[in-house]
Design a protein around this motif. Structure first.
Motif, mmCIF file in Angstrom:
data_model
loop_
_atom_site.group_PDB
_atom_site.id
_atom_site.type_symbol
_atom_site.label_atom_id
_atom_site.label_comp_id
_atom_site.label_asym_id
_atom_site.label_seq_id
_atom_site.Cartn_x
_atom_site.Cartn_y
_atom_site.Cartn_z
ATOM 1 N N VAL A 309 0.835 -1.206 0.000
ATOM 2 C CA VAL A 309 0.000 0.000 0.000
ATOM 3 C C VAL A 309 0.870 1.256 0.000
ATOM 4 C CG1 VAL A 309 -1.701 1.328 1.322
ATOM 5 C CG2 VAL A 309 -1.919 -1.158 1.156
ATOM 6 N N PHE A 310 1.929 1.260 0.807
ATOM 7 C CA PHE A 310 2.814 2.427 0.882
ATOM 8 C C PHE A 310 3.495 2.677 -0.459
ATOM 9 C CE2 PHE A 310 6.981 4.378 2.202
ATOM 10 C CZ PHE A 310 6.456 5.598 2.595
ATOM 11 N N LYS A 311 3.988 1.616 -1.083
ATOM 12 C CA LYS A 311 4.648 1.772 -2.383
ATOM 13 C C LYS A 311 3.675 2.275 -3.441
ATOM 14 C CE LYS A 311 8.712 -1.187 -2.342
ATOM 15 N NZ LYS A 311 9.430 -2.292 -3.032
ATOM 16 N N LYS A 312 2.423 1.824 -3.347
ATOM 17 C CA LYS A 312 1.415 2.303 -4.286
ATOM 18 C C LYS A 312 1.218 3.810 -4.124
ATOM 19 C CE LYS A 312 -3.108 1.943 -3.731
ATOM 20 N NZ LYS A 312 -4.484 1.418 -3.566
ATOM 21 N N GLY A 313 1.232 4.285 -2.856
ATOM 22 C CA GLY A 313 1.049 5.708 -2.593
ATOM 23 C C GLY A 313 2.187 6.555 -3.112
ATOM 24 N N ILE A 314 3.427 6.116 -2.891
ATOM 25 C CA ILE A 314 4.577 6.938 -3.312
ATOM 26 C C ILE A 314 4.908 6.760 -4.794
ATOM 27 C CG2 ILE A 314 5.585 6.928 -0.998
ATOM 28 C CD1 ILE A 314 7.646 4.872 -1.995
ATOM 29 N N SER A 315 4.315 5.751 -5.434
ATOM 30 C CA SER A 315 4.563 5.530 -6.860
ATOM 31 C C SER A 315 3.570 6.281 -7.736
ATOM 32 C CB SER A 315 4.490 4.038 -7.186
ATOM 33 O OG SER A 315 5.469 3.320 -6.464
ATOM 34 N N ALA A 316 2.551 6.894 -7.109
ATOM 35 C CA ALA A 316 1.561 7.649 -7.881
ATOM 36 C C ALA A 316 2.227 8.883 -8.498
ATOM 37 C CB ALA A 316 0.403 8.067 -6.973
ATOM 38 N N ASN A 318 1.070 11.804 -8.812
ATOM 39 C CA ASN A 318 0.749 13.013 -8.045
ATOM 40 C C ASN A 318 -0.040 12.621 -6.792
ATOM 41 O OD1 ASN A 318 -1.362 12.739 -10.442
ATOM 42 N ND2 ASN A 318 -2.428 13.589 -8.668
ATOM 43 N N GLY A 319 -0.327 13.594 -5.979
ATOM 44 C CA GLY A 319 -1.029 13.321 -4.728
ATOM 45 C C GLY A 319 -0.131 13.526 -3.527
ATOM 46 N N MET A 320 -0.654 13.206 -2.341
ATOM 47 C CA MET A 320 0.079 13.467 -1.106
ATOM 48 C C MET A 320 0.148 12.215 -0.242
ATOM 49 S SD MET A 320 -0.313 16.770 1.385
ATOM 50 C CE MET A 320 -2.020 16.531 1.828
ATOM 51 N N VAL A 321 1.331 11.945 0.285
ATOM 52 C CA VAL A 321 1.560 10.842 1.220
ATOM 53 C C VAL A 321 2.044 11.458 2.530
ATOM 54 C CG1 VAL A 321 2.883 8.768 1.724
ATOM 55 C CG2 VAL A 321 2.122 9.204 -0.618
ATOM 56 N N LEU A 322 1.338 11.172 3.624
ATOM 57 C CA LEU A 322 1.688 11.746 4.924
ATOM 58 C C LEU A 322 2.168 10.651 5.875
ATOM 59 C CD1 LEU A 322 -1.300 14.221 5.454
ATOM 60 C CD2 LEU A 322 1.020 14.759 4.699
ATOM 61 N N GLY A 412 -0.197 18.040 -10.175
ATOM 62 C CA GLY A 412 0.683 17.105 -10.855
ATOM 63 C C GLY A 412 1.980 16.781 -10.159
ATOM 64 N N HIS A 413 2.101 17.096 -8.859
ATOM 65 C CA HIS A 413 3.324 16.786 -8.116
ATOM 66 C C HIS A 413 3.029 15.754 -7.037
ATOM 67 C CE1 HIS A 413 3.554 21.024 -9.491
ATOM 68 N NE2 HIS A 413 4.773 20.666 -9.880
ATOM 69 N N LEU A 414 4.032 14.928 -6.726
ATOM 70 C CA LEU A 414 3.933 14.019 -5.589
ATOM 71 C C LEU A 414 4.523 14.735 -4.380
ATOM 72 C CD1 LEU A 414 3.291 11.188 -4.416
ATOM 73 C CD2 LEU A 414 5.645 10.548 -4.982
ATOM 74 N N VAL A 415 3.741 14.855 -3.311
ATOM 75 C CA VAL A 415 4.170 15.567 -2.102
ATOM 76 C C VAL A 415 4.258 14.577 -0.943
ATOM 77 C CG1 VAL A 415 3.653 17.408 -0.464
ATOM 78 C CG2 VAL A 415 3.104 17.704 -2.888
ATOM 79 N N LEU A 416 5.411 14.538 -0.284
ATOM 80 C CA LEU A 416 5.606 13.722 0.917
ATOM 81 C C LEU A 416 5.785 14.665 2.091
ATOM 82 C CD1 LEU A 416 8.313 11.227 -0.442
ATOM 83 C CD2 LEU A 416 5.847 11.015 -0.615
ATOM 84 N N VAL A 442 -9.968 14.924 -0.136
ATOM 85 C CA VAL A 442 -10.346 13.752 -0.933
ATOM 86 C C VAL A 442 -9.589 13.729 -2.253
ATOM 87 C CG1 VAL A 442 -12.251 12.750 -2.261
ATOM 88 C CG2 VAL A 442 -12.622 13.455 0.112
ATOM 89 N N ALA A 443 -9.429 14.887 -2.874
ATOM 90 C CA ALA A 443 -8.804 14.952 -4.197
ATOM 91 C C ALA A 443 -7.292 14.786 -4.159
ATOM 92 C CB ALA A 443 -9.159 16.283 -4.860
ATOM 93 N N SER A 444 -6.656 15.092 -3.000
ATOM 94 C CA SER A 444 -5.186 15.134 -2.970
ATOM 95 C C SER A 444 -4.517 13.990 -2.212
ATOM 96 C CB SER A 444 -4.722 16.454 -2.364
ATOM 97 O OG SER A 444 -5.199 16.578 -1.028
ATOM 98 N N LEU A 445 -5.196 13.437 -1.190
ATOM 99 C CA LEU A 445 -4.531 12.488 -0.300
ATOM 100 C C LEU A 445 -4.496 11.066 -0.887
ATOM 101 C CD1 LEU A 445 -3.188 12.489 2.507
ATOM 102 C CD2 LEU A 445 -5.394 11.888 3.486
ATOM 103 N N ASN A 446 -3.305 10.473 -0.933
ATOM 104 C CA ASN A 446 -3.156 9.092 -1.415
ATOM 105 C C ASN A 446 -3.114 8.093 -0.253
ATOM 106 O OD1 ASN A 446 -2.861 10.212 -3.927
ATOM 107 N ND2 ASN A 446 -0.658 9.823 -4.097
ATOM 108 N N THR A 447 -2.164 8.322 0.664
ATOM 109 C CA THR A 447 -1.861 7.344 1.714
ATOM 110 C C THR A 447 -1.451 8.066 2.985
ATOM 111 O OG1 THR A 447 -0.957 5.936 -0.040
ATOM 112 C CG2 THR A 447 -0.533 5.248 2.221
ATOM 113 N N VAL A 448 -1.816 7.483 4.133
ATOM 114 C CA VAL A 448 -1.360 8.006 5.424
ATOM 115 C C VAL A 448 -0.704 6.863 6.193
ATOM 116 C CG1 VAL A 448 -1.998 9.139 7.575
ATOM 117 C CG2 VAL A 448 -3.275 9.651 5.487
ATOM 118 N N VAL A 449 0.467 7.138 6.742
ATOM 119 C CA VAL A 449 1.204 6.147 7.530
ATOM 120 C C VAL A 449 1.395 6.688 8.943
ATOM 121 C CG1 VAL A 449 3.364 4.860 7.786
ATOM 122 C CG2 VAL A 449 2.443 5.297 5.503
#
Length: 571
Positions: A309-316, A318-322, A412-416, A442-449
């Motif tokens: 799941v984490f790899k799926k989030g950071i491989s997108a 764009n979107g945000m991983v927190l 269009g950016h991936l934000v960590l 809802v539109a920006s968040l991919n994954t939360v750890v």
């Protein structure tokens, strides 16, 4: 010297009532009873020594003729020697011989036995000889030298770590320094060496009214390392401040600095903070060792499903991983590991950090400096004009930073980034409470750890710690894990040994709670549901909570049940 001893002398008619009363009056002013009687010549030291030897059946010695070795003196810290009114003079096969003046105070000997974890045998000496020995062996300079030797001895136990600390930049004590500065310099170097050798995350130098101690956070737990003579307080603090390029003349406000060392062939940075307290400045040094940085996602502690799941989030694209959790829970390591995974020549990666903890090759890192306007939000806006693909924001602390980060994720950016929340589902509520519109979340968040660090059982003294099957099944059920885990559970604990300082733990492992922002959760956010409802849905969607991960680690014998329960909340 205790009142009880003076009362014994009165009872046995060694002194009279008037003499006792005079000693009692002097004792109220801070002087010990026996020293007062000796100074008034009401009591001869030789007579007292003979009387006590006969009364208690203890041998007496002339301590002035003893030359105690530094190894024996180092067994007891100056603070312990003063509190117990005892001086170590000889050690043989686990038995420590100590010289005392007051055999009535049996609690002091028992305290020594408990503290030192060895057999302690007392012998008697005169008061004057005892005072002279305390001055000789535990005065400021003598104690400093003894502490330095202790650090050198401990560091030399591992061949690889016998090298001295080599400064990348040489710092000199101010030109008007005095003769006591040399041992202070050696002591500071010894403290830093010891912190590196023990793999401490933080070193705390703490002043109090009557003592000055050094503690280190090792595997997440604070341990007292040594007591520094209080007369060295100013010199030791000044030395650390000079090395970290702080203003040694300013003691009224907090200051930040940095020390860069080379130790054992590797570079080590210390982030330093000085804070004025009631009895002087407290110094905290946070160690940032490049060699300690684990950049392999496979080795961080993720379980297979969580890592996917984490790899799926950071491989997108764009979107945000927190990544969330308290200070010192390993968030930076997780984010840097993600950057290491994503670091390719084809991508432009930039970070905004406060502070920049580790240098990453191929990543453009920016240090936040609020005093000149380089805030997270301002740097983030500038980075968006630098044609980035991936952006790491050290921490989202306010609405302004969160807004810019989400806009970056939407364009269009991936934000960590990191956020301070107790678990993954409550992160969603935290963003909304900061002022971010639910539809933007809802539109920006991919994954939360969410993550924590658990102490692992010492491999040198690990033993089985079986738990009844019914109790284990109950534990798994309460944590949300299937009861069948009890069939293959292998609980263990650490017995305690020299390798782990008798704690039973050595090292740490991360546990994770990885929330995949599923369509069901997105609908709940738009409806305005609570964090409790988010959590229930996330578990239903397959999220393993921190408590589940911790109990699973305990059932595998990686950590203990007590550690798992103490650092996680019920699911």
């Amino acid at each position: 010297m205790s009142r009880a001893l003076a009362e014994l002398l009165l009872k046995d008619k060694i002194i009279n009532q008037a003499q006792f009363a005079e000693a009692d009056a002097l004792a109220k002013g801070g002087k010990s009873y026996i020293r007062a009687l000796i100074e008034k010549k009401y009591l001869a030291e030789t007579k007292l020594l003979y009387y006590l030897s006969q009364k208690f059946g203890l041998p007496s010695i002339n301590l002035a003729k003893f030359d105690v070795s530094p190894e024996v003196i180092r067994v007891m810290s100056p603070d312990l020697a003063k509190r117990s009114h005892a001086i170590p003079i000889q050690m043989n096969k686990g038995t420590l011989v100590v010289a005392i003046c007051d055999p009535v105070d049996t609690n002091a000997i028992e305290t020594l036995r408990f503290t030192l974890k060895m057999s302690v045998e007392p012998v008697l000496t005169s008061v004057s000889a005892f005072d002279a020995a305390m001055q000789k062996y535990y005065s400021g300079a003598a104690a400093a030298e003894a502490a330095i030797e202790t650090f050198k001895k401990q560091s030399s136990e591992n061949k690889e770590e016998t090298q001295n600390v080599e400064m990348v930049q040489v710092h000199d004590i101010e030109s008007n320094s005095n003769a006591n500065d040399a041992p202070v310099i050696a002591m500071v170097n010894g403290l830093l060496s010891e912190g590196i050798r023990r793999n401490a995350s933080d070193i705390h130098v703490e002043p109090y009214e009557k003592r000055f101690r050094v503690r280190m956070r090792i595997d997440g737990a604070m341990q007292e390392i040594t007591q520094v003579p209080i007369e060295l307080k100013r010199a030791l603090v000044a030395r650390i401040k000079i090395m970290s390029r702080m203003d040694i003349g300013e003691t009224r406000v907090p200051q930040d600095g940095r020390i860069k060392l080379r130790y054992g062939g590797r570079d080590v940075d210390f982030r330093v903070n000085a804070m004025p307290t009631l009895f002087g400045e407290k110094i905290v040094l946070r160690m940032l060792a490049q060699g300690n940085l684990q950049l392999d996602l496979m080795k961080l502690g993720f379980e297979a499903g969580q890592l996917e799941v984490f790899k799926k989030g950071i491989s997108a694209p764009n979107g945000m991983v927190l990544v969330t959790g308290p200070t010192g829970s390993g968030k930076t390591t997780t984010l840097y590991s993600a950057l290491s995974e994503l670091n390719k020549v084809t991508d432009n990666i930039s970070t905004a950090e406060d502070p920049v903890e580790y240098n990453l090759e191929g990543v453009n890192q920016v240090q936040i400096q609020k005093e000149i306007g380089l805030t997270f939000a301002n740097v983030l806006r500038s980075l968006l004009r630098q044609d980035p693909d991936i952006i790491l924001v050290g921490e989202i602390r306010d609405y302004e930073t969160a807004e810019v980060a989400i806009q970056a994720a939407l364009t269009g950016h991936l934000v960590l980034s990191t956020l301070h929340t107790n678990d993954a589902p409550s992160t969603i509520v935290r963003l909304i409470n900061m002022g971010i519109e639910p539809f933007l979340v809802v539109a920006s968040l991919n994954t939360v750890v969410a993550q924590r660090l658990l102490r692992t059982i010492c491999p040198k003294c690990k033993i089985d710690a079986p738990v009844p099957k019914a109790k284990a099944a109950e534990l798994f059920q309460a944590s949300g894990l299937p009861p069948e885990y009890a069939d293959r559970a292998k609980f263990a604990r650490g017995k305690g040994c020299s390798f782990c300082s008798n704690l039973g733990y050595k090292g740490r492992v991360a546990i994770y709670e990885v929330l995949d922002f599923t369509p069901a959760l997105k609908e709940m956010v738009l409806r305005g549901d609570s964090a409790i409802e988010f959590r229930k849905q996330a578990i239903k969607d397959g999220m393993r909570t921190l408590r589940m991960s911790a109990i699973a680690k305990a059932s595998e014998g990686v950590t203990t049940i007590e550690e798992a329960l103490s650092l996680t909340m019920e699911s």
